[in-house]
Design a protein around this motif. Structure first.
Motif, PDB file in Angstrom:
ATOM      1  N   LYS A 138      12.683  26.311 -11.345  1.00 36.25           N
ATOM      2  CA  LYS A 138      13.078  25.202 -12.201  1.00 36.25           C
ATOM      3  C   LYS A 138      11.819  24.528 -12.772  1.00 36.25           C
ATOM      4  O   LYS A 138      10.911  24.181 -12.024  1.00 36.25           O
ATOM      5  N   HIS A 139      11.752  24.350 -14.062  1.00 37.79           N
ATOM      6  CA  HIS A 139      10.657  23.620 -14.715  1.00 37.79           C
ATOM      7  C   HIS A 139       9.297  24.015 -14.141  1.00 37.79           C
ATOM      8  O   HIS A 139       8.540  23.175 -13.647  1.00 37.79           O
TER       9      HIS A 139
ATOM     10  N   PRO B  85      10.449  15.972 -24.099  1.00 35.88           N
ATOM     11  CA  PRO B  85       9.597  15.816 -22.902  1.00 35.88           C
ATOM     12  C   PRO B  85       8.342  14.984 -23.180  1.00 35.88           C
ATOM     13  O   PRO B  85       7.943  14.163 -22.348  1.00 35.88           O
TER      14      PRO B  85
ATOM     15  N   LYS C 251       6.483  27.120 -22.357  1.00 32.03           N
ATOM     16  CA  LYS C 251       7.318  26.797 -21.215  1.00 32.03           C
ATOM     17  C   LYS C 251       7.968  28.034 -20.594  1.00 32.03           C
ATOM     18  O   LYS C 251       8.251  28.080 -19.408  1.00 32.03           O
ATOM     19  N   GLU C 252       8.229  29.038 -21.428  1.00 29.98           N
ATOM     20  CA  GLU C 252       9.019  30.177 -20.959  1.00 29.98           C
ATOM     21  C   GLU C 252       8.215  31.105 -20.052  1.00 29.98           C
ATOM     22  O   GLU C 252       8.760  31.810 -19.214  1.00 29.98           O
TER      23      GLU C 252
ATOM     24  N   LYS D 236       6.494  24.856 -15.387  1.00 32.91           N
ATOM     25  CA  LYS D 236       5.276  24.286 -15.982  1.00 32.91           C
ATOM     26  C   LYS D 236       4.993  22.896 -15.421  1.00 32.91           C
ATOM     27  O   LYS D 236       3.881  22.606 -14.949  1.00 32.91           O
ATOM     28  N   ALA D 237       6.038  22.061 -15.412  1.00 29.74           N
ATOM     29  CA  ALA D 237       5.857  20.701 -14.889  1.00 29.74           C
ATOM     30  C   ALA D 237       5.446  20.756 -13.420  1.00 29.74           C
ATOM     31  O   ALA D 237       4.566  20.009 -12.973  1.00 29.74           O
ATOM     32  N   TYR D 238       6.072  21.674 -12.679  1.00 26.06           N
ATOM     33  CA  TYR D 238       5.754  21.796 -11.254  1.00 26.06           C
ATOM     34  C   TYR D 238       4.272  22.101 -11.054  1.00 26.06           C
ATOM     35  O   TYR D 238       3.584  21.453 -10.248  1.00 26.06           O
TER      36      TYR D 238
ATOM     37  N   ILE E  52      12.175  15.954  -7.984  1.00 27.53           N
ATOM     38  CA  ILE E  52      12.792  16.893  -8.928  1.00 27.53           C
ATOM     39  C   ILE E  52      13.089  18.221  -8.255  1.00 27.53           C
ATOM     40  O   ILE E  52      14.129  18.819  -8.478  1.00 27.53           O
ATOM     41  N   TRP E  53      12.172  18.683  -7.426  1.00 28.64           N
ATOM     42  CA  TRP E  53      12.341  20.014  -6.857  1.00 28.64           C
ATOM     43  C   TRP E  53      12.887  19.990  -5.432  1.00 28.64           C
ATOM     44  O   TRP E  53      12.926  21.011  -4.772  1.00 28.64           O
TER      45      TRP E  53
ATOM     46  N   ARG F 217      14.757  16.647 -21.160  1.00 25.69           N
ATOM     47  CA  ARG F 217      15.067  17.973 -21.724  1.00 25.69           C
ATOM     48  C   ARG F 217      14.889  17.951 -23.241  1.00 25.69           C
ATOM     49  O   ARG F 217      14.486  18.944 -23.829  1.00 25.69           O
TER      50      ARG F 217
END
Lengths: 577, 591
Positions: free
Chosen positions: B122-123, A461, B26-27, B125-127, B167-168, A458
């Protein structure tokens, strides 16, 4: 030949043959002296030695070239004490490159203040000097000297932070272990030297070949005692090398030292020290079990009588070197004349079996133990200490394969050796990167406990992604460079048909997944602790850039992997004929 | 479009998309999802373009349609990559009837499961980055023809999958993720050892010019005394079938290819998965988010089957011949065990996971029925039927299992539990959804007219010539399958009104969900009614593989060179009717 002629010959040899091939070491020596001198000059203590060291290592690197040229022949320098060949050149270049990156790392992490900088950098460079000698040694005396010259500064470096108790404890442990194993190694060298009449490696190989042949011809009874002593001597010599490699069971210093010393020193010990030890392992293992290429006689027609090298040029054949009608040849036992290189090589087969078996056993135990012991660690430096132990095991595996392959196919043996050089080259970025992350995180959040890394993804990253890539590279997952290193090492084992060792190596890869993955899991999946002090560590910063610079080669190397392969194949090209 | 561009595009478009995603803020979760969906769509369209008839233009990158009977590898891309004295690896890609349907399945399922990912919050972008990297890995495996490249892509899939589950995923995600990682890595290491074994045993100097041309390799320009090793899968196939390079004894009285086959096969059946190395699958499925379950069941499991048909048999035919009983046994045990385990489950998703184990057992069994023995004059028809059935089963299962997992996901999103005993009466609350779900579950069950039927019946029929006992067991598994599927349908969709938790959330299916479910059901029906849609692409290449094996068996096992007139007229069989071309085996016999 009177005394003056003799001296003349030595002078010529030293000035015109040996010293030019000794450039990087000279540069290191000059840098060390310069740093010490500047300090005593008025106002010199305000000067940051970093820049001197940086320039000095730059010169050393420049002088280490050409390290990829096919033109470098095998050449014995300083009357056979050292040898200058592509292997030497590669490792000197490697060490100089490492030193440059390491100096920058230390500068960024700010581990040394201006006051202490000459001390620190002198010790680092002093250690490097010893490591260069290790990589180039051709003589057991130089082996011992090189190991000691590399070790003594390392003892001090381990305890460089004076105020920390565990740092001093680590230094003391390291020194005591080092002294003990050095003693054993010296005893081993004296046994070998006493039995074989020389400690010059090529000469020893010839003597060993004769001895083994004699033992074979006599039906095995004649030299039974001698062989036992030889095996014992080899074992004791291996103890000293195992200590430098942190191979089990001579690894006990490693976790303590790594936990006590700073991450910067750990990087130095785990990369440079290990690389030099591996280069030396190959030198000794090959030196005792194979007849090397005849060294190229360099110009001066004046014969240099082997002072250290008792039989300087024993290989006859079509080599032009038999003009040497000197003491060396006079001392050579007559049977040597009749032993052709092929016969000698085949006579050395039992020695190869012994050496390969010894290395393979050590490698298997080291690798397995390191990986199993790493599992329970909570301190990241201690975990990486066990990881370096495990990696020492992986790196020793192709050495065993190479020794086995000498007798079958020299080209394959050289490929196996080249895989060690590749591994070392990739390992540089993995471990320097890992310890850089650890050091920078220590600077920003003041902890080296894995538990404190929880939820780091967090906060920063980018850093976590880089660290994860480095750790997965250490596991050996494609397409990261760590896989390429492991692939080449395993390929060498497959080529030598050492299936058991290969299976052990494969199994260890699986075991190692657990503890590397645990660190990643804590960073990426665990929830962040509530009470963490705020900090910032972004990739867009000087430390961040350094981490990226270490990670990027690991990711993109697979695209141009053949460049590194060619380099290392060249490095290994003159170890055998 | 040249094959180089097209194939590279198909593999690396998702990876490039992932790279671009790194620069998204990210948003902007929705923008990221839309971009990812577009990337998967473009990849899918690219593979769809390949499916068009080539019209004889070899450079078009399109797939030569089956009417032209092209069974060989097409669209070959061969660029030197690593070339030193120690190793030689190529950037070697190509596609044939075995890999192409799977490539199309991959991009199709990826597109749909990205659509199913919309409620990931959740997250994001990473997903999406990991999702696209996973797709690159899978497509790379299907398209690469260099064993080293194959292995690299194979392992590339591991990391994204680990994080996507870890993570997911659900409550026990970390355990499930590491279990998945561990099992697959063990398989990967075994494969690596086998790869190295084969590489160092290979020497392409022994191949004839014809074989070299077929394998897309060239000898080095200078004559050498030392062996010329190769990672080229096609060359290794030629070496395995036409030379004795892999036949020397290695360990414990078994030949090198016996060990290589075993190691490769174990590596692949971990992925398939077969009993007893299947235990990662239920955990991974239960914990994985719905879209990842769809990918996992729909595509990832197929990699194992693909590996077996591409590597195990063609490279190590002798070992395949010796170990045929082992392969078949593993398949049958998986079928029976998976079906019984599915009957016992209380968790909806776990049940579907075990049904995958059972259904993938058909794949292993179909590939293993080596019917071309001396006893029946090397008649490979039954095996062809089995192999075609196995390949068809992979496609069908890709459609139906992805659909089943999506159906479970839809219910789970609403009521947040998967306890089979607490369901019931969904039909009344969600009629459209229930109708689609029943259709997809029937497809999984193998109801005639739906895609599951064809694969199962082909495999079951083919086993008869191999072993009557196994055939009986295989046929009776159908009853078990019907039992657990029907019982599930009854417990979930039928019965009295829903009384479980979150009953108020049972809203009708949304248009987005419908847009994902409907194509799956449509494909299930199309493939069930008109299986030639798949066989047209697949059968020539599959038949060629089997013919090669049969020719090898005839050459080596009979102990005498094959007579010129050995071209046996195949008895009319279902395989001959359904599979349009039995390639002439003349060429193989001349070798």
């Amino acid at each position: 030949m009177n005394l003056f002629e003799q001296l003349d010959a030595y002078l010529h040899d030293t000035l015109h043959v040996s010293l030019p091939a000794f450039g990087p070491e000279l540069a290191i020596c000059a840098t060390i002296l310069l740093m010490l001198v500047i300090r005593v000059l008025p106002g010199g203590n305000r000067f940051d030695s970093f820049y001197v060291a940086l320039v000095g290592m730059g010169v050393a690197l420049w002088w280490a070239a050409p390290w990829d040229a096919h033109t470098v022949a095998r050449q014995e320098i300083f009357t056979g004490l050292l040898v200058y060949d592509p292997w030497t050149a590669y490792f000197r270049g490697f060490l100089a490159t490492f030193a440059l990156l390491f100096l920058i790392f230390c500068k960024i992490s700010g581990i040394v203040d201006r006051e202490d900088s000459p001390d620190f950098y002198t010790l680092v460079l002093g250690g490097l000097l010893g490591m260069c000698l290790m990589a180039a040694s051709n003589h057991l005396l130089m082996v011992f000297l090189g190991v000691e010259m590399a070790s003594v500064p390392s003892y001090v470096l381990a305890g460089i932070i004076k105020s920390r108790r565990d740092s001093s404890e680590a230094a003391l442990k390291y020194a005591v272990y080092g002294a003990g194993t050095a003693g054993i190694m010296l005893y081993g060298i004296s046994l070998l030297g006493g039995l074989l009449g020389s400690v010059h490696l090529p000469t020893m190989a010839h003597r060993l070949a004769e001895l083994l042949m004699a033992a074979e011809n006599s039906g095995g009874d004649l030299a039974q005692g001698e062989l036992l002593v030889l095996a014992l001597g080899g074992l004791m010599l291996a103890v000293g090398l195992a200590f430098k490699l942190s191979a089990v069971p001579f690894h006990f210093w490693c976790p303590d030292v790594f936990e006590g010393a700073t991450a910067e020193v750990n990087a130095f010990l785990s990369v440079a020290s290990k690389a030099a030890a591996l280069a030396l392992l190959v030198r000794v293992a090959f030196g005792m079990t194979s007849i090397p290429t005849p060294a190229v006689e360099v110009e001066p027609p004046v014969e240099v009588a082997g002072f250290f090298a008792v039989a300087d040029e024993p290989v006859e054949g079509e080599s032009p070197s038999d003009v040497s009608a000197s003491t060396a040849e006079a001392e050579t036992p007559p049977s040597l004349e009749t032993l052709s290189p092929e016969e000698a090589s085949s006579a050395l087969a039992p020695a190869r079996t012994y050496v390969a078996g010894l290395i393979a056993l050590l490698a298997a135990i080291t690798c397995t133990f390191g990986n199993l012991a790493a599992y329970g660690q909570t301190n990241i430096k201690r975990l990486l200490a066990y990881s370096t132990i495990a990696h020492a095991g992986y790196m020793m595996m192709p050495a065993a394969a190479a020794v086995v392959l000498i007798g079958r196919d020299p080209v394959n043996a050289q490929q196996a050796v080249a895989s060690i050089a590749t591994y070392v080259g990739i390992y540089l970025f993995m471990n320097l990167g890992a310890f850089a992350v650890i050091a920078f995180l220590r600077n920003t959040m003041g902890s080296e406990e894995i538990a404190d890394y929880a939820g780091l993804v967090r906060k920063s990253p980018g850093v976590v992604v880089c660290f994860a890539l480095i750790l997965f590279s250490l596991v050996g997952l494609p397409p990261l460079a760590g896989f390429l290193a492991k692939f080449e090492a395993f390929a060498a084992l497959a080529n030598a048909e050492m299936w058991t060792l290969l299976a052990i190596g494969g199994l260890n890869t699986v075991i190692s997944l657990f503890y590397y993955l645990r660190v990643v899991k804590v960073m990426a999946m665990s929830p962040e602790p509530d009470h963490r002090a705020p900090f910032r560590f972004s990739l867009v910063s000087v430390p961040g850039a350094y981490v990226v610079a270490m990670t990027l080669p690991l990711v993109v190397l697979i695209l141009g992997w053949d460049t590194l392969q060619r380099l290392t194949l060249t490095a290994a090209s003159r170890l055998l004929s | 479009m040249s094959p180089l561009f097209l194939l590279s595009f198909v593999i690396f478009a998702p990876a490039v998309g992932a790279l671009l995603l790194a620069f998204f803020p990210k948003e902007k979760g929705d923008a990221i999802k839309i971009f990812t969906l577009l990337v998967t769509l473009v990849t899918f369209l690219a593979t769809l373009y390949m499916a068009l008839p080539a019209d004889g233009d070899a450079e078009s990158g399109k797939f030569s349609f089956a009417e032209e009977n092209v069974a060989e590898i097409q669209n070959v891309v061969s660029l030197p990559w690593i070339d030193t004295t120690a190793f030689r690896m190529d950037y070697l890609l190509g596609v044939d009837g075995v890999s192409f349907p799977l490539v199309l399945l991959t991009t199709f399922i990826s597109l749909l499961s990205m659509g199913a990912s919309w409620n990931i919050e959740k997250h994001v972008k990473a997903y999406c980055i990991l999702f696209l990297l996973l797709e690159t890995g899978i497509l790379g495996v299907f398209l690469s023809l260099d064993l080293f490249l194959f292995y690299v892509f194979w392992e590339v899939m591991l990391l994204p999958m680990y994080f996507l589950i870890g993570i997911w995923g659900g409550p026990r995600r970390e355990y499930a993720a590491i279990k998945f990682f561990l099992y697959t890595l063990v398989g990967g290491v075994m494969m690596l050892i086998a790869v190295l074994m084969l590489y160092f045993a290979s020497d392409i100097r022994e191949l004839t010019p014809d074989q070299l041309a077929a394998a897309q390799v060239e000898l080095p320009e200078q004559e050498t005394d030392s062996p010329v090793h190769t990672f080229n899968i096609l060359a290794l196939q030629q070496l395995g079938q036409h030379t004795g390079q892999f036949s020397h004894e290695l360990l414990a009285g078994k030949s090198l290819q016996w060990w290589a086959f075993l190691l490769l096969f174990l590596g692949f059946v971990i992925k398939v998965p077969s009993v007893p190395v299947h235990t990662w699958l239920p955990d991974a499925h239960v914990e994985a988010p719905t879209p990842i379950s769809m990918i996992l069941a729909g595509v990832l499991l197929k990699l194992g089957g693909y590996g077996i048909i591409r590597l195990c048999y063609p490279i190590c035919p002798e070992a395949g011949y010796q170990l045929a009983w082992f392969v078949c046994l593993l398949g049958v045990v998986s079928m029976v065990y998976g079906a019984f385990a599915a009957l016992a489950q209380k968790d909806f998703k776990r049940l579907v996971a075990y049904s995958s184990v059972s259904h993938m057992g058909y794949v292993v069994l179909g590939m293993g029925v080596w019917s071309a023995t001396a006893g029946n004059l090397y008649d490979a028809d039954a095996w062809k039927m089995g192999m075609n059935g196995a390949m068809f089963q992979m496609i069908a299962h890709g459609i139906s299992s992805a659909g089943m997992f999506f159906m479970v996901g839809i219910v789970y999103d609403r009521v947040h539990h998967r306890n089979l005993d607490e369901f019931g009466g969904l039909f009344g609350r969600m009629p459209v959804f229930s109708g689609i779900a029943v259709g997809i579950f029937f497809a999984g069950m193998g109801l005639p007219g739906l895609c599951g039927f064809i694969g199962e019946v082909f495999v079951t029929l083919s086993v008869w010539t191999y072993s009557k006992a196994l055939a009986v067991i295989t046929a009776s598994v159908v009853i078990l399958t019907a039992a657990y599927i029907l019982w599930t349908l009854q417990r979930v969709y039928l019965g009295p009104a829903y009384k479980g938790p979150h009953g108020e959330a049972l809203t009708p299916i949304t248009p987005r969900e419908l847009a994902i479910a409907a194509p799956l059901l449509a494909m299930a029906i199309v493939f069930g009614v008109y299986p030639m849609a798949v066989f047209n692409y697949m059968a020539p290449a599959v038949n060629r593989t089997v013919d090669d094996m049969a020719a090898w068996a005839q050459r080596t096992q009979a102990g005498a060179p094959a007579p010129e007139t050995a071209n046996i007229t195949p008895p009319v069989s279902l395989a001959a009717m359904e599979t349009p071309s039995l390639r002439d085996t003349d060429q193989n016999m001349q070798d």
